[in-house]
Design a protein around this motif. Structure first.
Motif, PDB file in Angstrom:
ATOM      1  N   THR A  12      13.995   2.520  -0.714  1.00 38.95           N
ATOM      2  CA  THR A  12      12.667   3.251  -0.576  1.00 38.95           C
ATOM      3  C   THR A  12      12.023   1.832  -1.257  1.00 38.95           C
ATOM      4  O   THR A  12      12.175   1.099  -1.957  1.00 38.95           O
ATOM      5  N   ILE A  13      10.741   1.926  -0.566  1.00 41.04           N
ATOM      6  CA  ILE A  13       9.563   0.852  -1.306  1.00 41.04           C
ATOM      7  C   ILE A  13       9.125   1.170  -2.447  1.00 41.04           C
ATOM      8  O   ILE A  13       8.524   0.189  -3.153  1.00 41.04           O
ATOM      9  N   SER A  14       9.368   2.312  -3.051  1.00 39.93           N
ATOM     10  CA  SER A  14       8.691   2.902  -4.147  1.00 39.93           C
ATOM     11  C   SER A  14       9.745   2.708  -5.349  1.00 39.93           C
ATOM     12  O   SER A  14      10.879   3.226  -5.294  1.00 39.93           O
ATOM     13  N   GLU A  42      10.558  19.731  -4.624  1.00 40.51           N
ATOM     14  CA  GLU A  42      11.916  19.666  -4.994  1.00 40.51           C
ATOM     15  C   GLU A  42      12.833  18.491  -4.346  1.00 40.51           C
ATOM     16  O   GLU A  42      13.901  18.829  -3.951  1.00 40.51           O
ATOM     17  N   GLY A  43      12.381  17.371  -4.329  1.00 31.96           N
ATOM     18  CA  GLY A  43      13.020  16.153  -4.046  1.00 31.96           C
ATOM     19  C   GLY A  43      13.141  15.856  -2.502  1.00 31.96           C
ATOM     20  O   GLY A  43      13.697  14.956  -2.020  1.00 31.96           O
ATOM     21  N   HIS A  44      12.814  16.959  -1.491  1.00 34.53           N
ATOM     22  CA  HIS A  44      12.681  16.774  -0.172  1.00 34.53           C
ATOM     23  C   HIS A  44      11.281  16.324   0.314  1.00 34.53           C
ATOM     24  O   HIS A  44      10.339  17.228   0.578  1.00 34.53           O
ATOM     25  N   PHE A 103       6.830   5.889  10.391  1.00 36.57           N
ATOM     26  CA  PHE A 103       5.461   5.488  10.645  1.00 36.57           C
ATOM     27  C   PHE A 103       4.835   4.859   9.549  1.00 36.57           C
ATOM     28  O   PHE A 103       3.702   4.462   9.837  1.00 36.57           O
ATOM     29  N   HIS A 104       5.427   4.631   8.411  1.00 42.22           N
ATOM     30  CA  HIS A 104       4.842   3.762   7.428  1.00 42.22           C
ATOM     31  C   HIS A 104       5.294   2.348   7.810  1.00 42.22           C
ATOM     32  O   HIS A 104       4.948   1.435   7.021  1.00 42.22           O
ATOM     33  N   MET A 105       6.227   1.918   8.705  1.00 47.38           N
ATOM     34  CA  MET A 105       6.850   0.714   8.887  1.00 47.38           C
ATOM     35  C   MET A 105       6.320  -0.152   9.866  1.00 47.38           C
ATOM     36  O   MET A 105       6.398  -1.190   9.802  1.00 47.38           O
ATOM     37  N   HIS A 132       0.739  -1.258   0.176  1.00 46.86           N
ATOM     38  CA  HIS A 132      -0.128  -0.065  -0.031  1.00 46.86           C
ATOM     39  C   HIS A 132       0.756   1.351  -0.004  1.00 46.86           C
ATOM     40  O   HIS A 132       0.642   2.260  -0.780  1.00 46.86           O
ATOM     41  N   VAL A 133       1.972   1.225   0.895  1.00 46.67           N
ATOM     42  CA  VAL A 133       2.677   2.424   0.805  1.00 46.67           C
ATOM     43  C   VAL A 133       3.360   2.468  -0.491  1.00 46.67           C
ATOM     44  O   VAL A 133       3.513   3.694  -0.940  1.00 46.67           O
ATOM     45  N   ALA A 134       3.941   1.491  -1.197  1.00 47.06           N
ATOM     46  CA  ALA A 134       4.638   1.622  -2.280  1.00 47.06           C
ATOM     47  C   ALA A 134       3.627   2.220  -3.321  1.00 47.06           C
ATOM     48  O   ALA A 134       4.007   3.200  -4.094  1.00 47.06           O
ATOM     49  N   PHE A 167      15.733   7.630   9.940  1.00 47.14           N
ATOM     50  CA  PHE A 167      14.379   7.277   9.443  1.00 47.14           C
ATOM     51  C   PHE A 167      14.034   8.865   9.044  1.00 47.14           C
ATOM     52  O   PHE A 167      13.607   9.413  10.478  1.00 47.14           O
ATOM     53  N   PHE A 168      13.773   9.519   8.098  1.00 47.99           N
ATOM     54  CA  PHE A 168      13.535  10.769   7.811  1.00 47.99           C
ATOM     55  C   PHE A 168      12.034  10.845   7.259  1.00 47.99           C
ATOM     56  O   PHE A 168      11.704  10.562   6.152  1.00 47.99           O
ATOM     57  N   GLU A 169      11.077  10.909   8.368  1.00 47.64           N
ATOM     58  CA  GLU A 169       9.483  10.860   7.868  1.00 47.64           C
ATOM     59  C   GLU A 169       9.186   9.509   7.490  1.00 47.64           C
ATOM     60  O   GLU A 169       8.500   9.586   6.340  1.00 47.64           O
TER      61      GLU A 169
HETATM   62  C1  SAM Z   1       7.374  10.868   3.455  1.00 50.91           C
HETATM   63  S1  SAM Z   1       8.627   9.929   2.663  1.00 50.91           S
HETATM   64  C2  SAM Z   1      10.183  10.501   3.249  1.00 50.91           C
HETATM   65  C3  SAM Z   1      11.240  10.368   2.185  1.00 50.91           C
HETATM   66  C4  SAM Z   1      12.549  10.975   2.566  1.00 50.91           C
HETATM   67  N1  SAM Z   1      13.008  10.441   3.673  1.00 50.91           N
HETATM   68  C5  SAM Z   1      12.776  12.365   2.460  1.00 50.91           C
HETATM   69  O1  SAM Z   1      12.869  12.925   3.737  1.00 50.91           O
HETATM   70  O2  SAM Z   1      12.511  12.959   1.418  1.00 50.91           O
HETATM   71  C6  SAM Z   1       8.361   8.342   3.094  1.00 50.91           C
HETATM   72  C7  SAM Z   1       9.303   7.272   2.564  1.00 50.91           C
HETATM   73  O3  SAM Z   1       9.174   6.052   3.330  1.00 50.91           O
HETATM   74  C8  SAM Z   1       9.509   4.983   2.411  1.00 50.91           C
HETATM   75  N2  SAM Z   1       9.070   3.890   3.140  1.00 50.91           N
HETATM   76  C9  SAM Z   1       8.114   3.565   3.668  1.00 50.91           C
HETATM   77  N3  SAM Z   1       7.930   2.417   4.042  1.00 50.91           N
HETATM   78  C10 SAM Z   1       8.798   1.736   3.694  1.00 50.91           C
HETATM   79  C11 SAM Z   1       9.418   0.530   3.747  1.00 50.91           C
HETATM   80  N4  SAM Z   1       8.865  -0.642   4.114  1.00 50.91           N
HETATM   81  N5  SAM Z   1      10.791   0.112   3.252  1.00 50.91           N
HETATM   82  C12 SAM Z   1      11.376   1.047   2.357  1.00 50.91           C
HETATM   83  N6  SAM Z   1      10.877   2.194   2.254  1.00 50.91           N
HETATM   84  C13 SAM Z   1       9.779   2.732   2.872  1.00 50.91           C
HETATM   85  C14 SAM Z   1       8.725   5.542   1.286  1.00 50.91           C
HETATM   86  O4  SAM Z   1       9.036   4.705   0.080  1.00 50.91           O
HETATM   87  C15 SAM Z   1       9.207   6.809   1.026  1.00 50.91           C
HETATM   88  O5  SAM Z   1      10.355   7.171   0.360  1.00 50.91           O
END
Ligand code: SAM
Length: 268
Positions: A92-94, A26-28, A141-143, A8-10, A136-138
């Motif tokens: 990244t999961i994406s 812009e990539g952040h 909470f997805h993991m 779902h996250v992907a 872990f930069f934001e």
């Molecule tokens: C809000 S984005 C933050 C992206 C990056 N850290 C930034 O600050 O630009 C959340 C990131 O967590 C990654 N992510 C979430 N769950 C993941 C998982 N189980 N394994 C790898 N990446 C995951 C997503 O693919 C996404 O790249």
């Protein structure tokens, strides 16, 4: 507490909405930081500022190895590698984000210092005790926090520092928002008060928790509205008006229910 499903996250970050988000930030791909020095900064500039704050909190040395766990489209990893002259492996999961990060690194001549894979942090193919630092930069909470911390613990060297930028649940969080976070944001938020025990259980020493909510949350709605105005023509090529309205509503909902903390820890 439920754990978001990686597929779902992907799907969320591979979607047109997820792709556009990386363009307008812009990539952040994270929230911004505003203080007296940058009250009129755009969303993207303030997101870049938060990356700079995270970089200043790392202890990584030149030529050491750092892991970016949930790396988005690679802008924070590249900024870190450039600032500290270290090597950064991002995951990244994406698949969209991995391809985008790899192309960015090539365009900026950073492919020697950074590399990006599409995989799940919880089962990542990195060796044990490999990294001198990580963040872990934001993304945590997805993991699922406990599982993600166990995974980070495995790949970090003993003594290595771990930084976490996390959205955490306010004491007043509503059950409706928790359900919305699960079903629409593929996220599970914990209270910041849970961190000391969680880190101890997963083999980390807690060094510091800084609450930066007042620099982030009140700015979300006005700044996202400005950003949408700036990019409106481009956004409407990919998304309909309803998605834009939902994005503003989500930001308001986040500001009402979440806070923002920076956590520093060390692997024992
Ligand atoms: C809000 S984005 C933050 C992206 C990056 N850290 C930034 O600050 O630009 C959340 C990131 O967590 C990654 N992510 C979430 N769950 C993941 C998982 N189980 N394994 C790898 N990446 C995951 C997503 O693919 C996404 O790249």
């Amino acid at each position: 507490m439920h754990r978001p499903l990686p597929e779902h996250v992907a799907r969320r970050y591979n979607s047109p909405e997820g792709q556009l988000e990386s363009m307008i930030s812009e990539g952040h791909v994270h929230l911004g930081y505003w203080d007296a020095s940058n009250p009129s900064s755009s969303y993207a500039a303030a997101a870049h500022k938060l990356t700079e704050i995270m970089i200043a909190k790392t202890h990584i040395q030149a030529d050491q190895r750092f892991c970016d766990l949930g790396c988005g489209v690679g802008a924070p990893a590249m900024a870190l590698a450039q600032a500290k002259q270290c090597y950064v492996d991002g995951i990244t999961i994406s698949s969209f984000q991995q391809a985008s990060a790899t192309a960015r690194a090539q365009a900026q001549g950073m492919q020697g210092r950074t590399s990006f894979i599409a995989d799940n942090v919880l089962t990542m193919p990195f060796d044990d005790n490999t990294y001198d630092g990580g963040w872990f930069f934001e993304s945590i909470f997805h993991m699922g926090h406990r599982e993600a911390l166990h995974a980070a613990h495995r790949v970090l060297k003993p003594g290595a520092a771990l930084l976490i930028a996390d959205l955490t649940a306010l004491p007043t969080i509503t059950p409706e928002f928790t359900l919305f976070a699960k079903d629409q944001m593929y996220s599970a938020f914990i209270a910041k008060e849970a961190y000391p025990e969680l880190l101890a259980e997963t083999g980390f020493e807690l060094l510091d928790i800084t609450n930066i909510s007042s620099h982030v949350m009140p700015f979300l709605v006005p700044k996202i509205k400005d950003t949408i105005d700036t990019y409106k023509a481009e956004i409407l090529k990919h998304l309909d008006k309803q998605v834009i309205e939902e994005t503003v509503m989500t930001f308001q909902y986040m500001a009402d229910n979440l806070e923002y903390v920076l956590v520093s820890a060390r692997k024992l």
